[in-house]
Write a protein that holds these residues in place. Sequence first.
Motif, PDB file in Angstrom:
ATOM      1  N   ARG A 157       0.841  -1.205   0.000  1.00 19.75           N
ATOM      2  CA  ARG A 157       0.000   0.000   0.000  1.00 19.75           C
ATOM      3  C   ARG A 157       0.879   1.259   0.000  1.00 19.75           C
ATOM      4  N   ALA A 158       1.987   1.218   0.762  1.00 21.46           N
ATOM      5  CA  ALA A 158       2.902   2.366   0.784  1.00 21.46           C
ATOM      6  C   ALA A 158       3.502   2.616  -0.595  1.00 21.46           C
ATOM      7  N   ALA A 159       3.600   1.552  -1.405  1.00 20.97           N
ATOM      8  CA  ALA A 159       4.133   1.689  -2.759  1.00 20.97           C
ATOM      9  C   ALA A 159       3.034   1.973  -3.783  1.00 20.97           C
ATOM     10  N   GLY A 160       1.803   2.122  -3.298  1.00 17.33           N
ATOM     11  CA  GLY A 160       0.694   2.449  -4.183  1.00 17.33           C
ATOM     12  C   GLY A 160       0.165   1.277  -4.979  1.00 17.33           C
ATOM     13  N   LYS A 161       0.352   0.057  -4.481  1.00 16.91           N
ATOM     14  CA  LYS A 161      -0.090  -1.131  -5.213  1.00 16.91           C
ATOM     15  C   LYS A 161      -1.323  -1.760  -4.560  1.00 16.91           C
ATOM     16  N   GLU A 162      -2.137  -2.384  -5.383  1.00 17.46           N
ATOM     17  CA  GLU A 162      -3.335  -3.061  -4.891  1.00 17.46           C
ATOM     18  C   GLU A 162      -2.969  -4.465  -4.413  1.00 17.46           C
ATOM     19  N   VAL A 163      -3.668  -4.918  -3.362  1.00 16.89           N
ATOM     20  CA  VAL A 163      -3.355  -6.203  -2.735  1.00 16.89           C
ATOM     21  C   VAL A 163      -4.614  -7.048  -2.597  1.00 16.89           C
ATOM     22  N   VAL A 164      -4.508  -8.315  -2.967  1.00 11.30           N
ATOM     23  CA  VAL A 164      -5.528  -9.309  -2.630  1.00 11.30           C
ATOM     24  C   VAL A 164      -4.833 -10.438  -1.882  1.00 11.30           C
ATOM     25  N   ALA A 165      -5.617 -11.260  -1.200  1.00  7.07           N
ATOM     26  CA  ALA A 165      -5.032 -12.322  -0.386  1.00  7.07           C
ATOM     27  C   ALA A 165      -5.693 -13.659  -0.676  1.00  7.07           C
ATOM     28  N   VAL A 166      -4.901 -14.721  -0.560  1.00  3.02           N
ATOM     29  CA  VAL A 166      -5.409 -16.084  -0.566  1.00  3.02           C
ATOM     30  C   VAL A 166      -5.225 -16.660   0.834  1.00  3.02           C
TER      31      VAL A 166
END
Length: 372
Positions: free
Chosen positions: A310-319
Amino acid sequence: MLIAADKFKGSLTAVQVAERVTAGLRRAVPTAEVEALPVADGGDGTVDAAVAAGFERREVRVAGPLGDEVTAAFALRGDTAVVEMAEASGLQRLPAGVLAPLTASTHGSGELLRAALDAGARTIVFGVGGSATTDGGAGMLTALGARLLDADGEPVAPGGGSLADLATADLSGLDPRLTEVDLVLASDVDNPLTGPKGAPAVYGPQKGASPDDVATLDAALAHYAKVLEAAVGPRAAEHASAPGAGAAGGIGYGALLLGARFRAGIEVMLDVLGFAPAVERADLVITGEGSLDEQTLHGKAPAGVAAAARAAGKEVVAVCGRLALAPEALGRAGIRRAYPLTDEEPDVAVCIADAGPILERVAERIGRDFLV
């Protein structure tokens, strides 16, 4: 796309999670560009994650938690070593069905640290977690040259319970190379050594400690800290109440006595593994672990990955295997959406047994949702 997930404990290693997610994504989009960076938070699997990131695996014979010899590994790249205490002193090193809360020792972990020093390490990331031990790092200290003696001048027996017999401590014989290295205590817990939030009370029961054992261990570790205070001064008492002292049965306390600096395990490992340049190359980050729950939010790998992404401006999803967090909690952690195996297969036992194929199907859904 970057896969930076931890293990699914009891089912898949972090490396296997990355392999299965990659396969599923490419089922949806055969041309998908996928980079894998298996992660760990300092507990079991930390050495494997380092090796997957390009470190060299080194093996050495050391004492297991009950004193029997085991083959344990650490990871080395240049003059940086990653040492995982669970490799020598973890629960997985105990014989099946055997727990030894009062007698298990961290001696082998000290031997692993010494092997890293012998290999020329100048920075040692000491990942702690998954321990079979509650000895306050006493075994580790003796393996590195400390003398812990009873009233008769004999070495105290291995294990936390025997520390009640400790009369004198002499740390003058510690390996002098320890003063020349940057020793980083990497852990996902910030418990003190003793007390209601200390190592015996919080983690002793999962190592087989009965309520009486917990009381015995807590008193023995408090006594151990008092004897060390007499030997080395007030810093011994300060370290006992410091965050991380209670990590892995108190081995964090022993590491702090050696001059270690405490850092959140996942933060250290992301630095060591090269997460920052990898996340810059990604447009989506997939993280995860076996169970996404309240513990995840307190220093576990997925939370650390999500925060850094998030600090790098990227979207995250999780498994994950199972999901026990509401969407709002996931959102606060920086995770847009979670994909549990139980969405594909409601039977948890089947999810554990067949985690790999099910995870591939889950990853194929992620590919369709985000790449198509």
